[in-house]
Design a protein around this motif. Structure first.
Motif, short mmCIF file in Angstrom:
data_model
loop_
_atom_site.label_atom_id
_atom_site.label_comp_id
_atom_site.label_asym_id
_atom_site.label_seq_id
_atom_site.Cartn_x
_atom_site.Cartn_y
_atom_site.Cartn_z
N LEU A 697 0.87 -1.16 0.00
CA LEU A 697 0.00 0.00 0.00
C LEU A 697 0.91 1.22 0.00
N THR A 698 0.72 2.11 -0.97
CA THR A 698 1.53 3.33 -0.99
C THR A 698 0.71 4.43 -0.34
N VAL A 699 1.26 5.08 0.67
CA VAL A 699 0.51 6.17 1.32
C VAL A 699 1.32 7.46 1.23
N GLN A 700 0.59 8.58 1.23
CA GLN A 700 1.28 9.88 1.22
C GLN A 700 1.03 10.54 2.56
N ASP A 701 1.93 11.46 2.92
CA ASP A 701 1.73 12.12 4.21
C ASP A 701 0.63 13.17 4.08
N VAL A 702 -0.02 13.49 5.21
CA VAL A 702 -1.01 14.56 5.20
C VAL A 702 -0.46 15.74 6.00
N GLY A 703 0.85 15.95 5.87
CA GLY A 703 1.44 17.11 6.52
C GLY A 703 1.70 16.88 7.99
N THR A 704 1.75 17.97 8.74
CA THR A 704 2.10 17.86 10.16
C THR A 704 0.92 18.25 11.02
#
Length: 1554
Positions: A697-704
């Protein structure tokens, strides 16, 4: 077969192709190399259809992608149009997984459907679905646009099909569709549709045909019948059989064989340990795998966001901000709304917003109710009901509420009275005490209205006053009235609704201080400045759309361009156009909006996204959004979009904005990416996947973390303990800017909003409470937040966690958009047998064929299995546009689940895989050796228990003035009665109107019998001892003919006549009995003798081989010279022929001794005298029915009122009216008669009472049966007719069988029948365990009447033949003078006969001769006393041994499974089950539309699993009346089985469970 192909391929080419296939599957050659070589091989044979070239050239246009992009990127840019929001890896992974599966191709038998069901899914039947249906996360629109990435039209697709299928017969796996499905037809299809698709997507369909043609399936089946097997008929088709009685060459048995073969393939390793489910039925429990990944990181620390900067000019509250902008810059635009053409409809300025909000506030407070009693006071809740295309009216109403200090509750517009989920919204409004709903003029006009024009109360809603907030309807506030604007405090500002996993709706309260702080935090993170322009596509009533587009925008005096959903449907590019037009700095969208723009962007030339500094992706936390972001950037980078502009965010109703990626100016800092192993995720552990590229599963960050907030990750279940750094948990936030509570629910609030996370040592990490966000994820390096799922979408299957969204993504990666609509897939879990099971429901495109969708389904199963290592329990496809929608067009998940569980989803395709998924069934039982003769046997005890034996009263010791006892033969009794009471009426026959058709006195009967005897001697030239078949309808002729035979010394056999409307199926049985009984002649009425020689009869049987037929309608005048008197009472009196439910025909020999003893036993039990009347509504052809109809009256002298059961079909009240009219005290009927009365007279009890129907004199109403008493039926009958005076004690049952036609019969004296409750699971293990009424798995058993005088019973072990103890389950054995004296067999099959009629116990009393009934039951000594003062022994019949099914080493009685099945759905009228090989086949009769047929498959499978721990192999849905039922009301399951296997049932639907 080559000539069947579109183009013949030489054998060597075929061989080379097969080699290529092999190389590819072994991995010796790349996909590319394979395609190249294959194309070369096939080049010469490929036809070039005219017109295809042009279209192909058109398709091959290079995509408009930047030239700098690598080849990989170019492939993606176009590919994504047809793909999901998921990184490319996923599609490749799925394709690879499918290729892997192709090697061990699973042959999944395709379900069979009736043509009418197939037709219903045709194109015209549908409105095209709302593809754009913008669900919470999805795309739509124009997904059909074929893209170059997919290469040329897959010619290989049909060639491969031709090769795979050309060799087989043309009945390909789509056996449901008529018409040849040879390659030629396929080719035509392909050319007609010029399908575009990657060639490797098409696995060849499973070849079902090989089984049918060459290898007939042969399964051993022991021969039961004692008759030569003639070919049974079913419907009007001939049943072909192999030598061992198994039908051949039927489609069904081939499919079943295929299913059996598939199920033999290796499964997941079986589980080892088990837990005890109440009692020793052991259900396996998942043991943790010792090798499963475990978290190894250090304990995480709380992450702190930036401090919330205090800017001097930040307003003290949101209303203060509105006041400031409304007075300083009243002309500044606040909100621009669009019409459906994308033209600006209306611009709301800050001045107007301010003045109108004041007006609304004044009117809410002062114009509702009276001056003394205002309806709304500050702090009260009011509903805001505004449509999605009117943000301006919503905004005015929202701020009006804030100014009036009332609490707005924004909800969706209810479109109909029964909207999906609208009832739960109603509960929320009710619990919030809402009495007023604010709405716009247009919306108010559009609401559903009652006949008088008022708005009806919606289901589950409180009574509401609808109040329109348009200015023209409101009064102006007085000059001196002004809203009180104070600083933000802890009062509730608004309530946002949230729908839970189970469909319930909660209200999250947000305080004024939280509201303000949240706006400040968003302003700081997003760097909002005054007068910035922001384009908002999101729903402005809640969540990100509300926070950015209605609240934060006003705090910063920004200008919002609001794009309604209706405009997006018409023009998916509208938001991009508005960004360009207004040079907007910020846009708020969802993944689906980016996806739609990708699909539509080709037509646009002058797009420039250079003005955007921030693109907020509201559902950026969804695992699918990453590929949308990548694809969007990829295409629009050339149009000025900068990579750092893309800002995914994570939010939840409880914690508001959880995290957001900040817009940076530094484009060198790449966003965070994680490629995680699915296997690790399912165990809640983060593992960066290296070797296994398939399941990631490739996930991206949602910032901080948000400014001014703390965040930590806690374990999802149990106490909120901090996770380790490499562990997935639920994100928790501590901040002022979160929700406060669930309105009115303090318990749930405590668990969600007042969480105190702890360290592993148990110490709390902070004094301040945290709020659970409902998001699953982890905090990566650099404080980046990653979300990989929602708590709501979590499914825990055998201890491993799976996320619904991931499974949706996998399902869509299997040739998405070809068969199903993207974004119209629901994944949820249902609990079956102590574990969650995954269900996938998708909307099917109307143009996909049965076979296509079935292929797609089987491949989805394989993909999910490979990638997630979890089985799908049920995969259902429903017609387009039929799943319940949320207001913005997404799928309403909980409502879909509800429909699935209720059986009202109406799918058009279902594939269930219980065999693959259910791994926690109890271990199959190993039989334990039973107690043998070595066990201590003292007197009447066996292993410490009283031996289970009982007997009726002793015939010899009963003193009575029975005159008939003087005679040994019934013929003598009749002669004696004719002399002593010649005019006493013995028989009265009623017509369907209830009038007397005919009657017989003793003398009339004697005279008729004499004439018949004379006729037999003269015309029939019969000797004594010859057999005569009596073929009569139920009536008096039958009785006269019977005694005529006795007078002539012949042996009568009563045979049911053929049914005039159904000769084809009923006549062969008559012929069989006549032949097997070796009848020398047949006696019948004129009508039936004509029927036997009719054309129809000729078509059914060979009528030339009938024995002579005598017609008794014109009898000779003279008497016989002398009446025959048998010399020995043990000679044959008559033969009792009947067909058992298992289809076994046998004739039982009844001697004169047995017949007289039988009549005497009944006379004593029922106290029958000449002065009595008895009503009989039974079939007079065999068993107790025949004895009561023909013999008992002659023996006891009572009058029998005869009611043919067939007349009840014309007049269901006939039997009960006769009982009432003749003031009968004793009556006998069958279950079918009782059922007819219960169903047919249910609503007529009042009118029957008015007609004077009175049942109060009935003392005994006995159901004559050869089965376990049907308690539910007898009880409902008793309840129904209680009002007509029927005493509940009067209704009882009898029990008889082949070897003894009546063992028990509830007589007049003696205790009432008792009922016990036994544990159904113990019964399967052949044990009796008594339980309390209502306990789980309890089964009520009613005593089968009292044991008749002269009958002795013992319970024996059917295998060892040893006696059993009290309350032990065993076979009922009987010793009695009226036992049959053996089978009348053709071959003299002595072994069978001696076993049934002359058995001896293996120890104990080994002298007595017993007859084996073939029924399982038990005896239990009760507390009651019988007539002789002894304690009463009750006999409980459980079921026939030859009906019982041995499955998984346990013994199941079909009736128990059928009862469970019938309860599952209101449309199931009847059900029958039978085993085939080791599969359980369930046949259900459907009352209702054929569209409901497929709903039954999951319900039936679940019920049988839950209640019986059995997996259903095949579910067959048929029309009413298909399950054959005999005259006693018993199901003939073996006939049904033969009909099913010979494909003669014409089923509506057949589902083969995997």
């Amino acid at each position: 077969m080559a000539d069947r192909d579109a183009l013949p391929l030489p054998l060597e080419v075929r061989a080379r192709l097969a080699e290529l296939e092999l190389e590819l599957s072994e991995g010796d050659i790349t996909q590319k190399g394979y395609e190249k070589k294959r194309a070369k091989l096939l080049g010469a044979y490929l036809p070039h259809p005219p017109g295809l070239e042009a279209s192909m050239a058109h398709e091959r246009r290079p995509p408009m992608a930047p030239s700098s992009a690598s080849r990989y990127h170019r492939r993606r840019s176009s590919g994504t149009r047809d793909e999901r929001y998921r990184s490319d890896v996923h599609t490749e992974a799925v394709q690879a997984a499918l290729a892997k599966h192709k090697e061990r191709k699973m042959a999944v038998p395709m379900p069979s459907k009736r043509r009418s069901l197939v037709v219903q899914t045709s194109m015209d039947a549908y409105t095209p679905p709302d593809t754009s249906s913008g669900s919470e996360e999805e795309g739509g629109q124009g997904e059909g646009t074929p893209t170059s990435s997919q290469g040329s039209v897959s010619m290989e697709h049909w060639i491969s099909r031709a090769i795979h299928q050309g060799s087989t017969t043309s009945s390909s796996s789509s056996s449901t569709q008529s018409g040849g499905s040879g390659a030629a037809v396929r080719l035509a299809d392909v050319l007609a549709q010029t399908h575009v698709g990657k060639s490797e997507n098409h696995s060849a369909p499973p070849d079902v045909t090989t089984y049918t043609s060459e290898h007939p399936v042969q399964v051993e089946r022991p021969q039961v019948s004692t008759v030569p097997r003639t070919t049974p008929k079913y419907g009007n088709a001939e049943l072909m059989e192999t030598g061992d009685g198994v039908p051949v060459s039927s489609r069904v048995s081939a499919k079943i064989q295929q299913l059996v073969n598939t199920l033999k393939q290796p499964r997941r390793p079986p589980l080892r340990e088990f837990f005890v489910d109440d009692f020793e039925e052991l259900l396996e429990v998942q043991q943790p795998d010792p090798n499963q990944p475990r978290p190894e990181g250090a304990q995480m620390v709380t992450i702190r966001g930036d401090p919330l900067g205090v800017v001097t000019n930040w307003p003290p509250s949101l209303e203060a901000a509105l006041q400031r902008w409304g007075t300083i810059s009243p002309k500044a635009p606040c909100l621009t709304t669009m019409d459906t053409n994308g033209k600006p409809l209306y611009v709301l300025t800050y001045g107007k917003l301010w003045s109108r909000s004041i007006k609304v506030a004044y009117n809410i407070l002062h114009k509702l109710g009276t001056k003394q009693e205002p309806m709304v006071r500050p702090g009260d809740r009011v509903a805001l009901v505004f449509p999605n295309n009117d943000p301006a009216a919503f905004m005015v109403a929202f701020y009006g509420c804030l100014l009036a200090e009332v609490v707005p509750v924004p909800i969706e517009v209810p479109l109909t009275r029964k909207d999906a989920g609208s009832q739960q919204i109603g509960f929320l409004l009710g619990s919030c005490g809402v009495t007023v709903a604010l709405t716009s003029d247009a919306c108010h006009k559009g609401l559903p209205k009652g006949p008088t024009g008022e708005i009806p109360q919606f289901k589950g809603w409180p009574k509401l006053l609808w109040f329109v907030t348009e200015s023209k309807h409101l009064s102006k506030p007085p000059r001196d009235w002004f809203p009180h604007i104070k600083d933000a405090n802890n009062d509730t500002a608004y309530i946002e609704y949230k729908t839970c996993k189970d469909g319930s709706v909660l209200g999250v309260t947000v305080t004024r201080i939280a509201l303000l702080t949240h706006c400040q935090a968003l302003t700081q993170s997003c760097g909002y400045t005054e007068a910035e322009i922001i384009v908002n596509v999101l729903d402005f009533k809640k969540d990100v759309g509300l926070w950015h587009g209605i609240l934060t925008s006003v705090m910063n005096m920004m200008h919002v361009i609001s794009i309604p959903y209706s405009l997006m449907k018409v023009n998916p590019l509208s938001w991009i156009q508005k960004v360009c037009q207004y040079k907007a700095k910020v846009a708020c969208v969802k993944s689906r909006d980016m996806h739609w723009a990708l699909v539509a962007h080709r037509d646009q030339r002058d797009i420039n996204l250079g003005s955007l500094r921030m693109l907020v992706i509201a559902d950026g936390s969804n695992p699918w959004s990453i590929s949308s972001c990548d694809a969007f950037l990829n295409v629009f980078q050339s149009k000025g979009l900068r990579p750092e502009v893309i800002c995914p965010c994570a939010s939840s109703a409880e914690a508001l904005t959880v995290a957001i990626r900040r817009p940076t100016d530094d484009s060198n800092q790449p966003p965070g990416r994680g490629v995680l192993s699915m296997q690790g995720l399912s165990h809640g552990v983060i593992r960066v996947d290296s070797e296994e590229r398939l399941s990631v599963l490739t996930v991206q960050d949602v910032g901080t973390v948000m400014p001014g907030a703390l965040m930590c990750v806690v374990k999802p279940e149990g106490v909120p303990q901090l996770c380790r750094t490499d562990e997935i948990g639920e994100l928790c936030v501590c901040s002022i800017a979160t929700g406060m509570s669930y309105y009115g629910l303090s318990g749930m609030t405590k668990n969600t909003f007042e969480v105190f996370p702890m360290t592993s040592s148990g110490a709390p990490i902070s004094e301040l409470p945290f709020t659970r966000t409902g998001l699953l994820g982890f905090i990566g390096p650099g404080g980046l937040v990653f979300v990989c799922g929602k708590m709501d979408g979590l499914m825990v299957v055998s201890g491993r966690r799976h996320n619904a969204d991931d499974i949706v993504a996998t399902a869509l990666a299997v040739e998405p958009m070809k068969f199903v609509y993207r974004g119209r897939i629901a994944v949820f879990s249902v609990t079956v047998l102590h574990d969650e099971r995954i269900v996938v429901v998708a909307e099917q495109r109307p143009d996909s064929t049965e076979e296509d969708s079935f292929q797609w389904m089987s491949r989805v199963l394989q993909a999910i299995d490979s990638i997630h290592n979890v089985g799908v329990f049920c995969l259902a496809l429903v017609p387009a546009n039929t799943l319940p929608k949320t207001p913005l067009g997404g799928i309403h998940l909980s409502e879909t689940k509800q429909l699935f569980l209720e059986g009202s989803l109406h799918p058009c395709n279902v594939l269930m895989c219980p065999h693959t998924c259910v791994t926690n069934l109890p271990k199959p039982r190993q039989k334990q050796p039973e107690i043998g003769p070595a066990s201590v046997m003292v007197g009447n005890l066996v292993s410490g228990k009283r031996i289970a034996q009982a007997s009726g009263r002793d015939l010899g010791q009963i003193e009575d003035n029975d005159q008939a006892r003087k005679f040994l033969f019934l013929s003598e009794v009749l002669q004696w009665r004719a002399q002593t009471t010649p005019d006493h009426v013995l028989f009265t026959l009623l017509s369907s109107r209830g009038t007397v058709l005919s009657s017989l006195t003793c003398l009339q009967l004697h005279k008729r019998a004499e004439k018949i005897a004379a006729m037999l001697m003269e015309r029939g030239h019969l000797q004594d001892g010859d057999h005569v078949a009596l073929v009569y309808p139920p009536g008096i002729d039958l009785i006269a003919a019977f005694y005529g035979c006795l007078y002539a010394g012949c042996v009568p056999i009563t045979v049911r006549p053929p049914h005039p409307q159904n000769i084809a199926t009923t006549l062969p049985t008559v012929k069989m009995i006549v032949e097997v009984s070796r009848s020398a002649c047949m006696m019948t009425s004129q009508f039936i003798s004509k029927l036997l020689k009719s054309k129809e009869a000729l078509a059914a049987v060979d009528i030339r081989t009938w024995p002579p037929v005598l017609d008794t309608d014109d009898l000779p005048k003279k008497k016989p010279p002398q009446l025959y008197k048998p010399s020995n009472p043990d000679t044959l009196a008559y033969l009792d022929f009947s067909v058992s439910t298992t289809g076994m025909l046998a004739g039982v020999k009844m001697s004169h001794t047995a017949t007289s003893a039988f009549c005497r036993s009944i006379k004593l039990q029922c106290e029958l005298y000449p002065s009595r009347e008895v009503a009989i509504c039974l079939d007079p052809y065999c068993g107790l029915g025949f004895v009561l109809w023909c013999l008992c009256s002659v023996y006891s002298g009572h009058q029998s009122i005869l009611i043919p059961p067939s007349e009840l079909e014309v007049n269901p009240a006939l039997w009960l009216l006769a009982v009432s009219q003749f003031r009968v005290r004793d009556t006998f009927c069958s279950y079918s008669v009782m059922e007819l009365c219960t169903k047919g007279l249910g609503l007529q009890t009042e009118s029957l009472k008015a007609r004077g129907l009175d049942l109060s004199r009935v003392r005994t109403c006995v159901v004559v049966a050869e089965e376990r008493p049907r308690i539910a039926l007898t009880q409902s009958f008793s309840k129904l007719f209680k009002d007509l005076g029927l005493h509940p004690r009067a209704v009882s049952t009898s029990f008889g069988c082949r070897v003894n036609l009546a063992i028990c019969l509830q007589g007049t004296s003696g205790p009432d029948p008792t009922t016990v409750y036994v544990d159904m699971r113990a019964l399967r293990h052949d044990r009796v365990r008594l339980v309390e009424r209502g306990s789980p798995h309890s089964l009520p058993l009613m005593e089968s009447g009292k044991i008749l005088p002269g009958v002795r019973i013992i319970i024996a072990n059917p295998e060892t033949k040893g006696p059993l103890g009290d309350s032990h389950l065993g076979e009922i054995w009987v010793h009695c003078t009226h036992n049959g004296s053996g089978y009348f067999t053709v071959y003299g099959d002595e072994a069978l006969q001696s076993d049934h009629f002359n058995s001896h116990l293996s120890f104990g009393d080994t002298q007595t001769v017993w007859a084996r009934t073939g029924y399982l039951g038990f005896l239990r000594r009760t507390e009651l006393t019988d007539a002789s003062g002894e304690r009463h022994d009750a006999l409980y019949v459980v079921g026939a041994l030859d009906e019982a099914m041995e499955l998984r080493g346990m013994r199941y009685h079909p009736i128990d499974i059928e009862t469970s099945v019938i309860r599952t759905h209101k449309s199931i009228m009847e059900c029958a089950v039978f085993p085939w090989t080791n599969l359980l086949v369930v046949v259900v009769e459907l009352e209702g539309s054929e569209q409901e047929a497929l709903d039954l498959v999951p319900l039936v499978t679940n019920a049988v699993l839950e209640e019986h721990y059995l997996i259903v192999g095949v579910v067959v849905v048929v029309d009413i009346g298909v399950i054959p039922i005999n005259s006693r009301g018993e199901k003939q399951r073996m006939h049904l089985r033969d009909g099913f296997l010979a494909d003669q049932l014409d089923p509506i639907y057949v589902a083969y469970n995997m």
